[in-house]
Design an enzyme around this catalytic site. Structure first.
Site, PDB file in Angstrom:
ATOM      1  N   ARG A  86       0.872  -1.170   0.000  1.00  0.00           N
ATOM      2  CA  ARG A  86       0.000   0.000   0.000  1.00  0.00           C
ATOM      3  C   ARG A  86       0.910   1.222   0.000  1.00  0.00           C
ATOM      4  O   ARG A  86       2.097   1.132   0.331  1.00  0.00           O
ATOM      5  CB  ARG A  86      -0.873   0.000   1.248  1.00  0.00           C
ATOM      6  CG  ARG A  86      -1.968  -1.040   1.182  1.00  0.00           C
ATOM      7  CD  ARG A  86      -2.751  -1.078   2.487  1.00  0.00           C
ATOM      8  NE  ARG A  86      -3.477   0.143   2.742  1.00  0.00           N
ATOM      9  CZ  ARG A  86      -4.122   0.395   3.885  1.00  0.00           C
ATOM     10  NH1 ARG A  86      -4.105  -0.502   4.862  1.00  0.00           N
ATOM     11  NH2 ARG A  86      -4.782   1.526   4.054  1.00  0.00           N
ATOM     12  N   HIS A  87       0.349   2.372  -0.355  1.00  0.00           N
ATOM     13  CA  HIS A  87       1.107   3.626  -0.261  1.00  0.00           C
ATOM     14  C   HIS A  87       1.516   3.831   1.202  1.00  0.00           C
ATOM     15  O   HIS A  87       0.951   3.216   2.113  1.00  0.00           O
ATOM     16  CB  HIS A  87       0.205   4.779  -0.721  1.00  0.00           C
ATOM     17  CG  HIS A  87      -1.126   4.767  -0.005  1.00  0.00           C
ATOM     18  ND1 HIS A  87      -1.279   5.267   1.268  1.00  0.00           N
ATOM     19  CD2 HIS A  87      -2.329   4.263  -0.372  1.00  0.00           C
ATOM     20  CE1 HIS A  87      -2.537   5.096   1.643  1.00  0.00           C
ATOM     21  NE2 HIS A  87      -3.198   4.468   0.672  1.00  0.00           N
ATOM     22  N   ASN A 102      -5.203   8.821   6.249  1.00  0.00           N
ATOM     23  CA  ASN A 102      -5.117   7.620   7.101  1.00  0.00           C
ATOM     24  C   ASN A 102      -4.965   8.033   8.564  1.00  0.00           C
ATOM     25  O   ASN A 102      -5.595   7.456   9.450  1.00  0.00           O
ATOM     26  CB  ASN A 102      -3.915   6.744   6.730  1.00  0.00           C
ATOM     27  CG  ASN A 102      -4.039   6.073   5.378  1.00  0.00           C
ATOM     28  OD1 ASN A 102      -3.037   5.883   4.678  1.00  0.00           O
ATOM     29  ND2 ASN A 102      -5.244   5.693   4.991  1.00  0.00           N
ATOM     30  N   ARG A 134      -0.811   9.729  -3.291  1.00  0.00           N
ATOM     31  CA  ARG A 134      -0.128   8.975  -2.230  1.00  0.00           C
ATOM     32  C   ARG A 134       0.655   7.779  -2.763  1.00  0.00           C
ATOM     33  O   ARG A 134       1.671   7.399  -2.186  1.00  0.00           O
ATOM     34  CB  ARG A 134      -1.112   8.572  -1.136  1.00  0.00           C
ATOM     35  CG  ARG A 134      -2.377   7.834  -1.592  1.00  0.00           C
ATOM     36  CD  ARG A 134      -3.392   7.886  -0.456  1.00  0.00           C
ATOM     37  NE  ARG A 134      -4.606   7.098  -0.652  1.00  0.00           N
ATOM     38  CZ  ARG A 134      -5.697   7.525  -1.259  1.00  0.00           C
ATOM     39  NH1 ARG A 134      -5.705   8.728  -1.824  1.00  0.00           N
ATOM     40  NH2 ARG A 134      -6.778   6.760  -1.344  1.00  0.00           N
ATOM     41  N   GLU A 145      -8.064   3.779  -5.710  1.00  0.00           N
ATOM     42  CA  GLU A 145      -8.798   3.177  -4.599  1.00  0.00           C
ATOM     43  C   GLU A 145     -10.306   3.176  -4.861  1.00  0.00           C
ATOM     44  O   GLU A 145     -10.819   3.967  -5.678  1.00  0.00           O
ATOM     45  CB  GLU A 145      -8.458   3.934  -3.295  1.00  0.00           C
ATOM     46  CG  GLU A 145      -9.121   3.420  -2.017  1.00  0.00           C
ATOM     47  CD  GLU A 145      -8.892   1.926  -1.726  1.00  0.00           C
ATOM     48  OE1 GLU A 145      -9.040   1.095  -2.644  1.00  0.00           O
ATOM     49  OE2 GLU A 145      -8.607   1.588  -0.563  1.00  0.00           O
ATOM     50  N   ARG A 165      -6.594  -5.783  -1.684  1.00  0.00           N
ATOM     51  CA  ARG A 165      -7.342  -6.965  -1.209  1.00  0.00           C
ATOM     52  C   ARG A 165      -7.821  -7.775  -2.418  1.00  0.00           C
ATOM     53  O   ARG A 165      -7.726  -8.986  -2.442  1.00  0.00           O
ATOM     54  CB  ARG A 165      -8.559  -6.534  -0.381  1.00  0.00           C
ATOM     55  CG  ARG A 165      -8.206  -6.130   1.020  1.00  0.00           C
ATOM     56  CD  ARG A 165      -9.437  -5.606   1.740  1.00  0.00           C
ATOM     57  NE  ARG A 165      -9.105  -5.257   3.103  1.00  0.00           N
ATOM     58  CZ  ARG A 165      -9.730  -4.323   3.803  1.00  0.00           C
ATOM     59  NH1 ARG A 165     -10.732  -3.650   3.278  1.00  0.00           N
ATOM     60  NH2 ARG A 165      -9.364  -4.082   5.043  1.00  0.00           N
ATOM     61  N   GLY A 181     -10.868   7.455   1.244  1.00  0.00           N
ATOM     62  CA  GLY A 181     -10.883   8.025  -0.114  1.00  0.00           C
ATOM     63  C   GLY A 181      -9.987   9.242  -0.244  1.00  0.00           C
ATOM     64  O   GLY A 181      -8.957   9.345   0.405  1.00  0.00           O
ATOM     65  N   HIS A 241      -3.687   0.458  -3.005  1.00  0.00           N
ATOM     66  CA  HIS A 241      -4.547   0.894  -1.893  1.00  0.00           C
ATOM     67  C   HIS A 241      -5.187  -0.325  -1.217  1.00  0.00           C
ATOM     68  O   HIS A 241      -5.241  -1.406  -1.799  1.00  0.00           O
ATOM     69  CB  HIS A 241      -5.651   1.798  -2.438  1.00  0.00           C
ATOM     70  CG  HIS A 241      -5.134   2.981  -3.199  1.00  0.00           C
ATOM     71  ND1 HIS A 241      -4.952   4.203  -2.622  1.00  0.00           N
ATOM     72  CD2 HIS A 241      -4.745   3.109  -4.499  1.00  0.00           C
ATOM     73  CE1 HIS A 241      -4.488   5.061  -3.524  1.00  0.00           C
ATOM     74  NE2 HIS A 241      -4.352   4.409  -4.680  1.00  0.00           N
ATOM     75  N   ALA A 285      -8.383  -1.476  -0.496  1.00  0.00           N
ATOM     76  CA  ALA A 285      -9.424  -2.297  -1.115  1.00  0.00           C
ATOM     77  C   ALA A 285      -8.908  -2.935  -2.410  1.00  0.00           C
ATOM     78  O   ALA A 285      -9.151  -4.117  -2.678  1.00  0.00           O
ATOM     79  CB  ALA A 285     -10.663  -1.449  -1.399  1.00  0.00           C
ATOM     80  N   VAL A 286      -8.186  -2.155  -3.199  1.00  0.00           N
ATOM     81  CA  VAL A 286      -7.677  -2.653  -4.485  1.00  0.00           C
ATOM     82  C   VAL A 286      -6.690  -3.802  -4.268  1.00  0.00           C
ATOM     83  O   VAL A 286      -6.741  -4.834  -4.952  1.00  0.00           O
ATOM     84  CB  VAL A 286      -7.041  -1.472  -5.266  1.00  0.00           C
ATOM     85  CG1 VAL A 286      -6.129  -1.954  -6.364  1.00  0.00           C
ATOM     86  CG2 VAL A 286      -8.139  -0.605  -5.864  1.00  0.00           C
TER      87      VAL A 286
HETATM   88  O1  F6P Z   1      -8.875   3.725   4.813  1.00  0.00           O
HETATM   89  C1  F6P Z   1      -8.071   3.658   3.704  1.00  0.00           C
HETATM   90  C2  F6P Z   1      -8.859   3.147   2.514  1.00  0.00           C
HETATM   91  O2  F6P Z   1      -7.946   2.940   1.464  1.00  0.00           O
HETATM   92  C3  F6P Z   1     -10.003   4.062   2.037  1.00  0.00           C
HETATM   93  O3  F6P Z   1      -9.620   5.059   1.140  1.00  0.00           O
HETATM   94  C4  F6P Z   1     -10.972   3.081   1.437  1.00  0.00           C
HETATM   95  O4  F6P Z   1     -12.281   3.588   1.292  1.00  0.00           O
HETATM   96  C5  F6P Z   1     -10.875   1.986   2.453  1.00  0.00           C
HETATM   97  O5  F6P Z   1      -9.507   1.919   2.825  1.00  0.00           O
HETATM   98  C6  F6P Z   1     -11.312   0.661   1.951  1.00  0.00           C
HETATM   99  O6  F6P Z   1     -11.354  -0.210   3.038  1.00  0.00           O
HETATM  100  P1  F6P Z   1     -12.741  -0.733   3.597  1.00  0.00           P
HETATM  101  O7  F6P Z   1     -13.394  -1.374   2.407  1.00  0.00           O
HETATM  102  O8  F6P Z   1     -12.353  -1.719   4.648  1.00  0.00           O
HETATM  103  O9  F6P Z   1     -13.533   0.426   4.120  1.00  0.00           O
END
Ligand code: F6P
Length: 371
Positions: free
Chosen positions: A141-142, A148, A192, A212, A282, A154, A277, A279-280
């Site tokens: 991740r960044h 954060n 970022r 993201e 994951r 976002g 990021h 979510a991406v």
């Molecule tokens: O919190 C950092 C982040 O990258 C947000 O920008 C994004 O919305 C979120 O994580 C995604 O994680 P989750 O799906 O667990 O909310």
């Protein structure tokens, strides 16, 4: 192997089907009795070096040989190969009326016959691009961003001072590795990730599809603010995080769709460092590691950690290296109570700690700064 297709339903039937008679029988049965279209996939390997590597991989990673000694396994595999070689009749477009794709020497030559329609062409495209060489990919991740630190989601925030330290540490890590092949860095189009990758000595590519998850009307909010302003949305997301789509934004399923071409491209690559990021990444790691879909939105991909994937057989080995730069935790577990009538306290039990304002002493990683 054959791929059967009925309307939008696909089945893969993994078998040898090495004689014309077997293929004809199977084809007649599937087509006439079941109404399936069939695409045969024949994989031929005549390159001795590839063959040996393949045999070693089968012996090491196939479940069939898990409980056999190396000697027994080699013997069994050779007997099997000899048995099949005696009966084998190559697929022949002049003698058979089937659709097929023939892949020689793991993609060196690919021949297609009677491949029709979008889905079958997609399979042909996939097989043509198949790369079976050993592969190493890196994901991170960044570095910690100003958002954060504040628990905001976002946006397009810059790195926090600790995030900048991570960017430096990351560059030192990769710049000092004895790379036998050069690295390439893929970032998103957000600041970022670009700032995190800036000092790595390698060509860089900013890919929009790596941006993201778009949180729509919730962009820039903290989880606490989401609960306060949109409690129902917050509960719906907790009930089904995989499918939940933020109003005017995206769902995890949406990002998986936009990531598809990136993942296909990445399958052909080696030594790529993806700076992405939460979510991406994951979705990307879930894809390579075959994660269960419903667990994917809760995978823990911490900040300031390098995830290295190395291919072995048909799978990937994962190694995580946490670089010694402090950061906040952004991983929110699914709370027990996901009902829309829950209290705010229940909705917020799993929200990770964060600062309410940007502390001035973040440079020092100070323990005095109160979370
Ligand atoms: O919190 C950092 C982040 O990258 C947000 O920008 C994004 O919305 C979120 O994580 C995604 O994680 P989750 O799906 O667990 O909310």
């Amino acid at each position: 192997m054959i791929v059967l297709k009925y309307r939008d339903l696909f089945q893969i039937f993994d078998g040898t089907n090495i004689t014309r008679e077997q293929r004809r029988e199977l084809s007649d049965y599937c087509l006439n009795d079941m109404g399936f279209r069939i695409l045969f996939i024949e994989c031929v390997c005549e390159d001795q070096e590839l063959l040996e590597r393949n045999i070693i991989e089968i012996l090491h990673y196939s479940a069939d040989y898990k409980n056999m000694s190396e000697e027994e396994a080699v013997d069994d595999l050779r007997k099997k190969l000899e048995h099949y070689m005696r009966q084998y009749e190559p697929i022949d477009a002049g003698l058979e009326t089937i659709s097929f794709v023939r892949v020689e020497n793991m993609g060196e030559t690919v021949t297609a016959h009677k491949v029709a329609g979008q889905k079958e062409s997609g399979i042909l495209g996939y097989l043509s691009g198949m790369r079976c060489l050993p592969q190493t990919l890196y994901f991170t991740r960044h570095g910690e961003s100003e958002y954060n630190v504040l628990g905001r989601i976002g946006g397009d925030a810059a790195l926090s001072p600790r995030g900048q330290l991570y960017a430096r540490a990351l560059a030192d890590h990769f710049n000092s590795l004895p790379a036998r092949e050069p690295y390439t860095v893929w970032t998103s189009e957000l600041r970022r990730t670009k700032q995190t990758a800036a000092d790595i000595r390698a060509p860089k590519r900013a890919v929009r599809a790596l941006n993201e998850l778009d949180a729509g009307i919730c962009e820039g909010l903290t989880y606490e603010e989401m609960q306060e302003r949109f409690p129902q949305e917050f509960a719906w997301r907790d009930q089904d995080k995989l499918h939940y789509r933020y109003p005017w934004g995206e769902s995890y399923i949406d990002i998986m769709t936009r990531l598809r071409p990136v993942l296909s491209a990445l399958e052909d690559e080696h030594n790529v460092i993806v700076v992405g990021h939460q979510a991406v990444l994951r979705c990307m790691l879930g894809y390579f590691l075959d994660a269960k879909l419903d667990e994917l939105p809760y995978m823990n991909v911490p900040l300031h950690t390098i995830v290295k994937l190395t291919s072995y057989g048909y799978k990937y080995k994962v190694e995580m290296t946490k670089l010694p730069v402090e950061c906040v935790d952004t991983h929110r577990k699914q709370p027990k109570n996901c009902s829309i009538n829950r209290t705010s306290a229940d909705a917020l039990t799993t929200v990770p700690s964060h600062y309410d304002t940007l502390p001035s002493n973040l440079w020092q990683n100070s323990a005095e700064a109160q979370l």
